[in-house]
Write an enzyme that holds these catalytic residues in place. Sequence first.
Site, PDB file in Angstrom:
ATOM      1  N   ALA A  11       0.835  -1.206   0.000  1.00  0.00           N
ATOM      2  CA  ALA A  11       0.000   0.000   0.000  1.00  0.00           C
ATOM      3  C   ALA A  11       0.869   1.255   0.000  1.00  0.00           C
ATOM      4  O   ALA A  11       0.614   2.196  -0.761  1.00  0.00           O
ATOM      5  CB  ALA A  11      -0.926  -0.010   1.218  1.00  0.00           C
ATOM      6  N   CYS A  42       3.483 -12.652  -0.532  1.00  0.00           N
ATOM      7  CA  CYS A  42       2.660 -13.783  -0.997  1.00  0.00           C
ATOM      8  C   CYS A  42       3.527 -14.874  -1.636  1.00  0.00           C
ATOM      9  O   CYS A  42       3.144 -16.042  -1.661  1.00  0.00           O
ATOM     10  CB  CYS A  42       1.642 -13.308  -2.028  1.00  0.00           C
ATOM     11  SG  CYS A  42       0.825 -11.773  -1.574  1.00  0.00           S
ATOM     12  N   ASP A 282      -3.539  -3.477   4.664  1.00  0.00           N
ATOM     13  CA  ASP A 282      -3.934  -4.416   5.719  1.00  0.00           C
ATOM     14  C   ASP A 282      -4.278  -3.748   7.049  1.00  0.00           C
ATOM     15  O   ASP A 282      -4.840  -4.397   7.928  1.00  0.00           O
ATOM     16  CB  ASP A 282      -2.799  -5.423   5.968  1.00  0.00           C
ATOM     17  CG  ASP A 282      -2.749  -6.519   4.923  1.00  0.00           C
ATOM     18  OD1 ASP A 282      -3.513  -6.441   3.937  1.00  0.00           O
ATOM     19  OD2 ASP A 282      -1.932  -7.453   5.086  1.00  0.00           O
ATOM     20  N   ALA A 300      -3.788  -8.656  -0.759  1.00  0.00           N
ATOM     21  CA  ALA A 300      -2.805  -7.843  -1.484  1.00  0.00           C
ATOM     22  C   ALA A 300      -3.397  -6.891  -2.529  1.00  0.00           C
ATOM     23  O   ALA A 300      -2.940  -5.762  -2.663  1.00  0.00           O
ATOM     24  CB  ALA A 300      -1.781  -8.760  -2.152  1.00  0.00           C
TER      25      ALA A 300
END
Length: 447
Positions: A11, A42, A282, A300
């Site tokens: 972000a 990830c 998040d 994500a």
Amino acid sequence: MRFVVIGGDAAGMSAASRAKRNEPDLDVVVLEQTQDVSYSACGMPYAIADSRRQIDELVVRRADVFRQKQGIDLRTGHRVEAIDPQAKQVSGTTLEGRRFELGFDKLLIATGASPRLATIPGGDLPGVMALKNLEDGRAIQGLLAAKTVRSAVILGMGYIALEMCEALRARGPAVDLIKPGPVFLPWLHPDLAAVVKQELEANQVGVHLGRQLQRIESTEKKELRVLSDGPVLKCELALVATGVTPNSRLAERAGLQLGPQKSIHVDKTLLTSCPDIYAAGDCADAVHVVTGRDVWIPLALRANRAGWAAADNATGQRTELPGVAGTAVFKVFDLQVARTGLNVAEAQEAGFDAVETVIQSRSRAHAHPGATTIHVQMVADRRTGILLGTQMVGREGVAHRINAPAVALHAGMTVADFIQCDLAYAPPFGPVWDPLLTAANQLFKTL
Ligand SMILES: Cc1cc2nc3c(=O)[nH]c(=O)nc-3n(C[C@H](O)[C@H](O)[C@H](O)COP(=O)(O)OP(=O)(O)OC[C@H]3O[C@@H](n4cnc5c(N)ncnc54)[C@H](O)[C@@H]3O)c2cc1C
């Protein structure tokens, strides 16, 4: 004008890059507590699975590229410890212990989430690890490379825990999963969850449900013992994967309004309850497109998208995000597991008259060799006929197929509308009646 960003991953760096593109002369400062920025967390389970791969391959763009090519003032090793919304200033400490203060015109909080560390005694012993950032990934790679891990115990059964089963088995160790709850993947329909559990067991993963953890001990031989009300599990690596919590303490202490599970509450423009302070990724909440309620679903795509949108709004453009459908997919050995929208319990809790159907179809056409089973569960509201959610499990054809119902949820489609969608067909990719259409047809009959 100065735009300050706290947090230098998905972000935060999306926002910093976008802000600089929107306004090349803007003073953009990113404060990141670690030395790593802009990486794909990830990808870590898959990098760990392969001893030839380096965790650092997962860095998408290096810090010097942000600094030199994009003109972003990226300060790594800078931990923000307080936000003063009135004075419009952040303050904190560098890795070297130096105090800093920095004023802002617009601020973005992009601090992400942290592993919910088990409060169990022994959680701080060497060999007890979490997997959140690249440092964690390097530490696990290092331990596996030293070939001292014969067995691993994973605490928790979320998607990261399940991805790590495959990664660790690929590197050799025996793997056991353990959690206190009695139900394996409670959010997934039991028929679909049973398929996932079988896949784990077929790959020699021990699944221990309903076990109350007591403590982790270390023996003289540096072996760990995970003690619960069940059998003692011995290992050299205990991975704590019991979920994450939003990093919202800074925002809370600054008096910003919080949302579900203590995430930072934002509106559709990513603005918090405080003027000129945005939050994205998040650490922040989002509106669920099906229920219209605030939810916290840390994934994500939303983080990247919210970073962009926050930067647009901070630089005087107006970008609104409609929300999330909770679309997610993960791999468990040879299985693909995907979901979007609500399951029955979530739909009932949100006030819908939920009905569901569960079907089995095929990943390829009738006479086409190599077909495997695709399990589909679909939920709708009996009163309105609106599609509320879909889950799928199968060996092929699941991961991207979930995007069709995800789009339908964003469009607020009824099951009847969905049945009429012109979905693609060719024998290697599915039956002429796509598994999703078969499920929707079945569901329609029950409305
Ligand atoms: C192993 C793993 C696998 C995943 N797999 C998937 C997947 O397959 N699909 C998917 O959609 N999502 C997945 N995710 C989740 C995805 O990585 C996150 O949604 C995404 O990284 C969120 O980005 P973010 O920028 O909001 O937060 P983060 O990536 O957590 O970044 C936040 C940054 O802020 C920094 N920070 C925090 N507090 C401070 C402070 N006080 N001062 C300065 N800096 C601070 C942190 O150091 C961090 O660099 C996975 C996550 C993990 C760990």
